[in-house]
Write an enzyme that holds these catalytic residues in place. Structure first.
Site, PDB file in Angstrom:
ATOM      1  N   ASN A 236     -12.973  70.277  43.632  1.00 34.85           N
ATOM      2  CA  ASN A 236     -12.847  71.565  44.337  1.00 34.85           C
ATOM      3  C   ASN A 236     -14.274  72.044  44.590  1.00 34.85           C
ATOM      4  O   ASN A 236     -14.937  72.568  43.689  1.00 34.85           O
ATOM      5  CB  ASN A 236     -12.068  72.568  43.491  1.00 34.85           C
ATOM      6  CG  ASN A 236     -11.842  73.892  44.217  1.00 34.85           C
ATOM      7  OD1 ASN A 236     -12.253  74.058  45.368  1.00 34.85           O
ATOM      8  ND2 ASN A 236     -11.199  74.834  43.554  1.00 34.85           N
TER       9      ASN A 236
ATOM     10  N   ARG B 165      -9.382  69.417  47.090  1.00 34.80           N
ATOM     11  CA  ARG B 165      -8.700  70.626  47.515  1.00 34.80           C
ATOM     12  C   ARG B 165      -9.352  71.079  48.825  1.00 34.80           C
ATOM     13  O   ARG B 165     -10.546  71.354  48.876  1.00 34.80           O
ATOM     14  CB  ARG B 165      -8.831  71.736  46.479  1.00 34.80           C
ATOM     15  CG  ARG B 165      -8.147  73.025  46.904  1.00 34.80           C
ATOM     16  CD  ARG B 165      -8.456  74.170  45.968  1.00 34.80           C
ATOM     17  NE  ARG B 165      -7.778  75.383  46.380  1.00 34.80           N
ATOM     18  CZ  ARG B 165      -8.006  76.567  45.840  1.00 34.80           C
ATOM     19  NH1 ARG B 165      -8.880  76.700  44.874  1.00 34.80           N
ATOM     20  NH2 ARG B 165      -7.342  77.622  46.276  1.00 34.80           N
TER      21      ARG B 165
ATOM     22  N   HIS C 293      -3.108  79.348  48.787  1.00 33.64           N
ATOM     23  CA  HIS C 293      -2.678  79.121  47.396  1.00 33.64           C
ATOM     24  C   HIS C 293      -1.468  78.190  47.329  1.00 33.64           C
ATOM     25  O   HIS C 293      -0.719  78.180  46.349  1.00 33.64           O
ATOM     26  CB  HIS C 293      -2.336  80.442  46.686  1.00 33.64           C
ATOM     27  CG  HIS C 293      -3.537  81.280  46.379  1.00 33.64           C
ATOM     28  ND1 HIS C 293      -3.521  82.660  46.467  1.00 33.64           N
ATOM     29  CD2 HIS C 293      -4.800  80.954  46.007  1.00 33.64           C
ATOM     30  CE1 HIS C 293      -4.714  83.136  46.152  1.00 33.64           C
ATOM     31  NE2 HIS C 293      -5.509  82.116  45.865  1.00 33.64           N
TER      32      HIS C 293
ATOM     33  N   ARG D 227     -12.556  90.716  47.603  1.00 34.47           N
ATOM     34  CA  ARG D 227     -12.035  90.735  48.976  1.00 34.47           C
ATOM     35  C   ARG D 227     -11.143  91.952  49.193  1.00 34.47           C
ATOM     36  O   ARG D 227     -10.400  92.351  48.294  1.00 34.47           O
ATOM     37  CB  ARG D 227     -11.243  89.455  49.259  1.00 34.47           C
ATOM     38  CG  ARG D 227     -12.108  88.229  49.461  1.00 34.47           C
ATOM     39  CD  ARG D 227     -11.265  86.974  49.598  1.00 34.47           C
ATOM     40  NE  ARG D 227     -11.332  86.160  48.395  1.00 34.47           N
ATOM     41  CZ  ARG D 227     -10.570  85.100  48.161  1.00 34.47           C
ATOM     42  NH1 ARG D 227      -9.644  84.745  49.053  1.00 34.47           N
ATOM     43  NH2 ARG D 227     -10.703  84.410  47.052  1.00 34.47           N
TER      44      ARG D 227
ATOM     45  N   GLU E 241      -3.198  73.489  39.825  1.00 36.11           N
ATOM     46  CA  GLU E 241      -3.417  72.940  41.165  1.00 36.11           C
ATOM     47  C   GLU E 241      -4.030  71.550  41.098  1.00 36.11           C
ATOM     48  O   GLU E 241      -3.713  70.677  41.917  1.00 36.11           O
ATOM     49  CB  GLU E 241      -4.330  73.877  41.958  1.00 36.11           C
ATOM     50  CG  GLU E 241      -3.714  75.246  42.208  1.00 36.11           C
ATOM     51  CD  GLU E 241      -4.759  76.338  42.377  1.00 36.11           C
ATOM     52  OE1 GLU E 241      -4.774  76.960  43.448  1.00 36.11           O
ATOM     53  OE2 GLU E 241      -5.544  76.557  41.440  1.00 36.11           O
TER      54      GLU E 241
END
Length: 389
Positions: free
Chosen positions: A9, A85, A173, A233, A371
């Site tokens: 990642n 990813r 996600h 964010r 993940e």
């Protein structure tokens, strides 16, 4: 000799990685986990308690350090493939893909849709291709799980020409949501086939409505900036605010992007931190306000997704905040009690796997996400299968 899958990642100045046994299992065992941070200067290489500073200038040097460490650490491990990813797969990449020149070109074309994430994801792929041209690499997409969202839900009310150019709701996600919905049958097959909302709450946060194990709506849309307020964010915002900042405040596009991505959310609201643990430990009013805004928007979006589902059978909390912040779960569940949610305070405080009371009309669960494991599984499957999807 044991074959392994490396899961990568990659960010702008870091690479998080995990090394899994390539044993064909849907849930392969992780052998090592670590990261390389501070790429571009005196980087920090950390794995399984071993941490050291190294001069690493780019992703290629970082990956060489990782693979050299693996070779030196254990001669009995051989890398079968590397899984990445990838934040954005657009409307074309709806499942994992073996990376070749055509796939790279397609992913590079998507950079304008995810300029803060996609270039770094791709830089790690290019670096590894330079170092080991024959290495099998697989792209796994955060958007892919949401390809089942119906057209009415993923369409903005904009001219058709923009939709045809790719301006639509994608959702993110997805790798986390795919993992959760895959393991939910181990807890309850009935719930897995029902109306589920998964709350992925971390530095990045979103909710996803799942029906019959398929995504039908989610809070992140065109980019990972939309939806819930997050660590830094802003989440959903009136587009006219951006126009105001351009016209009245004379801000540049880059300055506005920095404001919305890195200076807003919990950090901007509190003026203290974007880290939920820090905010929960603070007695300052602005910290409490940031928490309440976060919870309010989760509750409001939860109601919206329940409406899209036509009701709610199961609510699942996952990711850093979802898995560990009992206070946030309690606040969300109290705000959503009208949906039939009734949690057991003791089970919630203990981070139990199921935190709803037995008589609660809606089941509430806490399931840790993984993940990386789902990427490792897809990477093994595509590598052994030998075909590009």
């Amino acid at each position: 000799m044991q074959e392994v899958i490396i899961v990568i990642n990659a960010g702008s100045s870091s690479i998080k990685f995990a090394i899994f046994a390539a044993d064909g299992s849907r849930y392969p065992a992780v052998l090592y986990r670590g990261q390389i941070s501070g790429i571009g200067s005196e980087a920090q290489f950390t794995v399984q308690g071993d941490s050291r500073s190294l001069p690493i200038h780019d992703h290629q040097e970082a990956l060489r350090v990782l693979l050299d460490w693996l070779d030196a650490h254990d001669d009995d491990l051989r890398v079968l493939a590397v899984g990445h990813r990838i934040v954005h797969g657009g409307s074309h990449y709806i499942r994992p893909a073996l990376i070749d020149e055509a796939v790279m070109s397609g992913l590079e074309a998507l950079v304008p849709l995810a300029p803060l994430h996609q270039p770094h994801n791709l830089s790690a792929i290019r670096a590894l291709r330079q170092l080991y041209p024959e290495m099998t690499q697989v792209a796994c997409f955060d958007t892919a799980f949401h390809y089942t969202i119906p057209e009415v839900a993923h369409t903005f009310a904009l001219p058709k020409s923009l939709y045809e150019e790719g301006v639509r709701r994608y959702g993110f996600h997805g790798l986390s949501y795919e993992y959760i919905i895959n393991v939910l049958p181990q807890h309850s097959k009935t719930e897995a086939d029902g109306r589920v909302v998964i709350a992925h709450l971390g530095q990045g946060a979103s909710l996803c409505a799942v029906k019959n194990r398929q995504s039908i709506a989610t809070t992140m849309t065109f980019t990972p900036l939309d939806g819930l307020p997050m660590g830094t964010r802003c989440g959903s915002i009136d587009p006219a605010v951006v126009l105001y900042l351009l016209r009245e405040k004379h801000m540049t596009v880059d300055a506005i992007s920095d404001l919305l991505h890195y200076q807003s959310g919990l950090a901007g609201l509190s003026g203290i931190s974007g880290d939920m643990k820090t905010l929960l430990g603070s007695d300052q009013a602005d910290a409490r306000k940031a928490i309440e805004v976060f919870v309010y928007h989760i509750c409001r979006e939860l109601g919206s997704l329940a409406a899209a589902l036509g009701g709610l059978d199961t609510l699942i909390f996952t990711a850093g905040i979802g898995e560990r912040a009992a206070v946030i779960r309690e606040k969300v569940c109290r705000g959503a009690a009208w949906l039939g949610i009734d949690i057991d305070p003791e089970a919630n405080d203990n981070n139990a796997a199921q935190i709803s009371r037995a008589e609660s009309p809606v089941s509430v669960r806490v399931i840790p996400t993984n993940e990386e494991q789902i990427i490792a599984y897809h990477t093994y499957t595509l590598t052994i299968g030998g075909h590009n999807e």
